[in-house]
Design an enzyme around this catalytic site. Structure first.
Site, PDB file in Angstrom:
ATOM      1  N   CYS A  75     -20.943  26.921   1.697  1.00  0.00           N
ATOM      2  CA  CYS A  75     -21.492  25.929   0.765  1.00  0.00           C
ATOM      3  C   CYS A  75     -22.068  26.607  -0.469  1.00  0.00           C
ATOM      4  CB  CYS A  75     -22.569  25.103   1.461  1.00  0.00           C
ATOM      5  SG  CYS A  75     -23.294  23.829   0.397  1.00  0.00           S
ATOM      6  N   CYS A  81     -30.340  24.439  -1.021  1.00  0.00           N
ATOM      7  CA  CYS A  81     -30.431  23.112  -0.427  1.00  0.00           C
ATOM      8  C   CYS A  81     -31.219  23.169   0.876  1.00  0.00           C
ATOM      9  CB  CYS A  81     -29.024  22.563  -0.173  1.00  0.00           C
ATOM     10  SG  CYS A  81     -29.008  20.978   0.677  1.00  0.00           S
ATOM     11  N   CYS A 163     -20.983  18.432   0.144  1.00  0.00           N
ATOM     12  CA  CYS A 163     -21.791  18.706   1.330  1.00  0.00           C
ATOM     13  C   CYS A 163     -20.853  18.994   2.497  1.00  0.00           C
ATOM     14  CB  CYS A 163     -22.690  17.518   1.669  1.00  0.00           C
ATOM     15  SG  CYS A 163     -23.626  17.764   3.201  1.00  0.00           S
ATOM     16  N   TYR A 313     -36.619   3.336  24.850  1.00  0.00           N
ATOM     17  CA  TYR A 313     -36.243   3.826  23.510  1.00  0.00           C
ATOM     18  C   TYR A 313     -34.717   3.740  23.387  1.00  0.00           C
ATOM     19  CZ  TYR A 313     -40.885   5.887  24.192  1.00  0.00           C
ATOM     20  OH  TYR A 313     -42.215   6.082  24.497  1.00  0.00           O
ATOM     21  N   ASP A 382     -35.426   8.245  25.788  1.00  0.00           N
ATOM     22  CA  ASP A 382     -34.878   8.949  24.631  1.00  0.00           C
ATOM     23  C   ASP A 382     -35.871   8.782  23.482  1.00  0.00           C
ATOM     24  OD1 ASP A 382     -33.347  10.174  22.717  1.00  0.00           O
ATOM     25  OD2 ASP A 382     -31.725   8.715  22.723  1.00  0.00           O
ATOM     26  N   CYS A 409     -35.192  15.409  21.701  1.00  0.00           N
ATOM     27  CA  CYS A 409     -34.798  16.044  20.444  1.00  0.00           C
ATOM     28  C   CYS A 409     -35.843  17.048  19.984  1.00  0.00           C
ATOM     29  CB  CYS A 409     -34.532  14.993  19.363  1.00  0.00           C
ATOM     30  SG  CYS A 409     -35.923  13.898  19.027  1.00  0.00           S
TER      31      CYS A 409
END
Length: 453
Positions: A75, A81, A163, A313, A382, A409
C-alpha cells in the site's frame, strides 16, 4: 522503584514481542516500554512519549538493527494511514504474535498456567477481506476527499486512492463519491470548526452475493439526492443507497437513515443461510472468516438437537440461526432494535421456526428471558470489546448452563471474564482457539468453551 527514564529521552531498545493493541514490548533494566512501530526482533532508537509507574511508552524513530521478518508493504499509504499497522511484517509472524497475545492474556490475567489453546486459524485472504469500510471526508485544494485518519491523529485524514483491505468495487464506489462531491462543489466537515457538510461514507458489501449498500453521512443541510444516486446507481452491485444526518459533533455513523434509492437492505449468505443486512445492523466484517468463526462456535456448542440455546449479543442472528438447525430452541438477545428486526426477518427468510429474538441489554433482560424460556443448556456470548460487564456476567453465570461458548474480540477482557467465571461460578475453560479476522491489524478474535464443573 523510580522509572529509569523520562519523557523525551531517546534510547536504544530491543523489541521482544507484540502487546495486544499492536505496540512492541521492550525492557530497560526490567522496566517495560511499549514501543509504537516496534516489531519483535528489531533494535530501535525510540523517543519516550509517556512515563507511568509500571511502564513507559515510546515511538520508534529509527531501526538500528532489523530482526523482524519483514516484507514489502504493497500500500502506497502505509505506514501513514492508521488502517493497517503491520503490512511490512510477514503474515506468519503476525499470527504467531497474535496467538501468543491470547496465550499471555489467559496466563497473566486469566491465571491459567497452561491455557487449553488450539492452533490459531489464519485468515483465508490477507488483503481485500473487509465487507465494510467507513471513510471520513477531508477538505483539500481540489475539494472534498475521502480516506482514513492518519496513524495516531484524530484531526488529520489521509486521502486514500487505493485501500488494500477493500475490493475493487469498494475502491471504485469511494472514488465515485469523491468525484461527485468535487463536481458538486461541496465542502467537507471540519471537526475543529464544526463547519462544512460532508462527514462520512460507509460502504458495505455482501461478498457472497455481490450486493452493496452505501450510506452517506452529512451535517444538516440540503442534499441533491438525485445527482448522488446517479453517481452510484451506475454500479450494478449497488442495491441500496441511504442518507444520514449527524447534528452532533461526535464522529459517528450509527444513525437513523433515509432510503434514497433501491432496497432498504442487502442480502448476504453465510453457512448456507440467507441474511438481510441494513445500514446499522452488526455483521462480522470479514465474511470468509465469519463463517469459520461460526463453524467453531457450532463445534464448541456440541448440539444434539435437544438443547435450549441462549444467543446473547446476537446481532442479526448469524450465530443463533446457524445453531438453530441442530438445537431444540434458540433465544437471542441484542441491544440494537434494528439488528433484532433483521434477526427476526432472517429467521423467517430461512424458514427457521425454533428461534426467537428480543431487544434489550443483556444484563437487564436475561433474567426475564430465563423466566420465559427456562434454563438454557448452552449460552453463546459475543460481547463487544469491553467483554461481559459485572452485571451481565453474574446474571449469565446464575443461569447455570452446562456450557458457555464465548466469542471474543479482545483477549484481555476474555481472560478477565474466564478468571471470574472460574473463581466465582465454577466454570472451567476447556478449549480456546484464536481466529485471525483482521490481517495487518492488532485485532484478534477467539472462540472459547467453558464448562460448568
Amino acid at each position: 522503584m523510580a522509572a529509569p527514564l523520562s519523557v523525551d529521552d531517546e534510547l536504544e531498545l530491543v523489541v521482544d514481542s507484540l502487546a495486544y493493541g499492536g505496540n512492541g514490548v521492550a525492557r530497560l533494566n526490567g522496566f517495560v516500554v511499549f514501543v509504537r512501530r516496534g516489531l519483535p526482533g528489531d533494535k530501535v532508537r525510540a523517543r519516550v512519549t509517556k512515563v507511568k509507574r509500571n511502564h513507559a511508552e515510546a515511538l520508534a524513530l529509527e531501526i538500528v538493527e532489523r530482526g523482524a521478518p519483514r516484507v514489502e508493504a504493497p500500500c502506497v499509504h502505509y505506514p501513514a494511514c492508521g488502517g493497517c499497522r503491520f503490512q511490512d511484517l510477514a503474515y506468519e509472524a503476525q499470527i504467531a504474535a497474535k496467538a501468543e497475545q491470547v496465550a499471555d492474556a489467559l496466563r497473566r490475567i486469566g491465571r491459567l498456567d497452561d491455557p487449553p489453546l488450539e492452533p490459531i486459524v489464519p485468515a483465508e485472504a490477507i488483503f481485500h477481506y473487509r465487507n465494510k469500510l467507513e471513510y471520513s471526508f477531508t477538505q483539500t485544494d481540489e475539494g472534498p476527499a475521502l480516506g482514513f485518519h492518519k496513524a495516531g491523529r484524530w484531526d488529520e485524514v489521509l486521502d486514500i486512492r487505493k485501500c488494500w483491505l477493500t475490493t475493487e468495487l469498494g475502491n471504485a464506489v469511494r472514488d465515485a463519491v469523491r468525484d461527485w462531491a468535487q463536481e458538486e462543489g461541496l465542502e467537507a466537515y471540519d471537526q475543529a470548526e464544526h463547519t462544512g457538510f460532508l462527514r462520512h461514507l460507509v460502504v458495505r458489501e455482501a461478498k457472497n452475493t455481490g450486493q452493496a449498500l452505501v450510506q452517506l453521512v452529512t451535517a444538516p443541510g440540503k442534499l441533491d439526492d438525485e445527482r448522488f444516486v446517479a453517481a452510484l446507481s451506475r454500479f450494478p452491485a449497488v442495491r441500496s443507497i441511504h442518507w444520514s444526518v449527524n447534528e452532533r459533533p461526535a464522529e459517528v455513523t450509527n444513525l437513523p437513515t433515509m432510503l434514497l434509492w433501491g432496497e432498504d437492505a442487502i442480502e448476504e449468505q453465510l453457512c448456507g443461510l440467507r441474511f438481510r443486512v441494513r445500514p446499522n445492523a452488526f455483521l462480522q466484517t470479514n465474511t470468509a472468516m465469519a463463517e469459520r468463526l461460526y463453524e467453531l462456535a457450532h463445534d464448541y456448542a456440541q448440539l444434539t438437537g435437544e438443547e435450549s440455546v441462549y444467543d446473547l449479543y446476537c446481532g442479526i442472528g448469524t450465530i443463533g440461526l446457524t445453531l438453530a438447525r441442530d438445537a431444540l430452541t434458540v433465544w437471542g438477545v441484542e441491544a440494537s432494535e434494528e439488528s433484532v428486526a433483521c434477526a427476526l426477518e432472517n429467521a423467517e427468510l430461512n424458514d427457521i421456526s425454533n428461534a426467537a429474538f428480543f431487544a434489550g441489554e443483556v444484563g437487564e433482560v436475561v433474567e426475564d428471558l430465563h423466566g420465559r424460556a427456562g434454563r438454557p443448556d448452552v449460552v453463546v456470548v459475543d460481547p463487544p470489546r469491553a467483554g461481559l460487564s459485572g452485571k451481565a456476567l453474574r446474571r449469565i453465570a446464575r443461569l447455570e448452563a452446562k456450557r458457555i461458548v464465548y466469542v471474543s474480540c479482545n483477549p484481555t477482557t476474555l481472560a478477565g471474564n474466564v478468571k471470574d467465571l472460574g473463581a466465582d461460578w465454577d466454570y472451567r475453560l476447556v478449549r480456546a482457539r484464536p481466529v485471525d479476522m483482521f490481517p495487518h491489524t492488532p485485532h484478534i478474535d477467539t472462540v472459547a468453551l467453558l464448562e460448568r464443573v
